[in-house]
Design an enzyme around this catalytic site. Sequence first.
Site, short mmCIF file in Angstrom:
data_model
loop_
_atom_site.label_atom_id
_atom_site.label_comp_id
_atom_site.label_asym_id
_atom_site.label_seq_id
_atom_site.Cartn_x
_atom_site.Cartn_y
_atom_site.Cartn_z
N TRP A 95 0.83 -1.21 0.00
CA TRP A 95 0.00 0.00 0.00
C TRP A 95 0.86 1.25 0.00
CZ3 TRP A 95 -4.29 -1.25 -1.91
CH2 TRP A 95 -4.93 -2.44 -1.55
N ASP A 135 -1.35 6.56 6.44
CA ASP A 135 -2.46 5.69 6.07
C ASP A 135 -2.65 4.73 7.24
OD1 ASP A 135 -4.09 3.66 5.10
OD2 ASP A 135 -2.90 3.26 3.30
N LYS A 184 -11.74 -1.83 6.90
CA LYS A 184 -10.90 -2.77 7.65
C LYS A 184 -11.38 -2.83 9.09
CE LYS A 184 -8.58 -3.09 3.88
NZ LYS A 184 -7.42 -2.42 3.39
C1 LIG Z 1 -6.99 -1.90 2.10
C2 LIG Z 1 -5.96 -0.86 2.19
C3 LIG Z 1 -5.87 0.17 1.24
C4 LIG Z 1 -6.75 0.23 0.01
O1 LIG Z 1 -8.05 0.53 0.32
P1 LIG Z 1 -9.16 0.75 -0.80
O2 LIG Z 1 -10.26 1.36 0.00
O3 LIG Z 1 -9.49 -0.58 -1.36
O4 LIG Z 1 -8.63 1.67 -1.81
C5 LIG Z 1 -4.91 1.13 1.43
N1 LIG Z 1 -4.09 1.11 2.48
C6 LIG Z 1 -4.15 0.14 3.41
C7 LIG Z 1 -3.21 0.16 4.56
C8 LIG Z 1 -5.09 -0.87 3.29
O5 LIG Z 1 -5.14 -1.84 4.22
#
Ligand SMILES: *Cc1c(COP(=O)(O)O)cnc(C)c1O
Length: 360
Positions: free
Chosen positions: A101, A171, A195
């Site tokens: 990511w 993030d 998540k």
């Molecule tokens: C799942 C995830 C993403 C991507 O998320 P989307 O909503 O599918 O774009 C980005 N960063 C992390 C850390 C993730 O776990």
Amino acid sequence: MSRVYNFSAGPAVLPEEVLKEAQAEMLDYRGTGMSVMEMSHRSKAFDEIISQTEADLRELMQIPDNYKVLFMQGGASLQFAMIPMNFMKHKKADYIVTGQWAKKAYQEACKYGTANKIATSEDKTFSYIPDCSDLPVSEDADYVYICENNTIYGTKFKELPNTKGKDLIADVSSCFLSEPVDVSKYAMIYGGVQKNIGPAGMVIGIIREDLISEDVMPGTPTMMQYKTYADNNSMYNTPNCYCIYMCGKVFQWIKRMGGLEAMKLHNEKKAAILYDFLDQSKMFSGTVVKEDRSLMNVPFVTGDQDLDAKFVAESKAAGFENLKGHRTVGGMRASIYNAMPMEGVEKLVAFMKKFEEENL
Ligand SMILES: *Cc1c(COP(=O)(O)O)cnc(C)c1O
């Protein structure tokens, strides 16, 4: 009806209590005679939902007044572009690449300016967090970027990097609300909610006010400017109303559970059950350096691909879903977010013990 133990990395398990509340309000939300799904985002009922949702998040995370809370669509992945488009004023930013990511965010930023990879753990399949105490932070970097919890690899920054005074952007998709956080240490915290917080389709951004301005990259679409969201309480256009409502319910649930301190204790206890087992097992082992282990995502392997496949198949048959690991790590991964009950992990470990006895 029977519910499984869902170890999916995302979209992921939600608190059963919350799902039942949503079910009870499905046809008639508190006397409105309609579902939240059918409701105008300009209605009084929805206005109360979004205001309460934001207020509860502010309370849980103790978000300072000089930070905006924005509800946005496009997933965490759209932020990979929005961040450089809004914040790369000097066309330079530093990225710490600790997984897929972060790598995607870095690659996206490269389209809009100079993105420097100032640290990475790719040499060992992202199984550790690099030392970030003295990094070559660029003098004119607009920000330093991290992915705080690496969903795929199961690592977590236990200490924030030394950004040498530069703004930090994180993030936190897979560790959102898993423990207390000092928001003031970040310029921006953001995460996809699917998540640890709610259904898929939304991102929450917590951004220091002084960073939000009209001064963005020329040509940045209106819907990709943070100011558009900040000026319109996230309702410049129709937001993901139902998702906001569900997130609000999860925030209330976390408050009932005792807030983020209680969440952290619960998560530590829960993760320890699994890690302690892995550390003494003769068959299974964790794939991550101990001190960098995530409380949320736990990858593990047997060291034998056929045995891994057998484990995944048998665990599924026994009611443990989504334990197959990411293709780049192989093996298994148990995502044990806030809503995974202690009992789910205890039963998984009991199942692993039995599997080990039968197959060793
Ligand atoms: C799942 C995830 C993403 C991507 O998320 P989307 O909503 O599918 O774009 C980005 N960063 C992390 C850390 C993730 O776990």
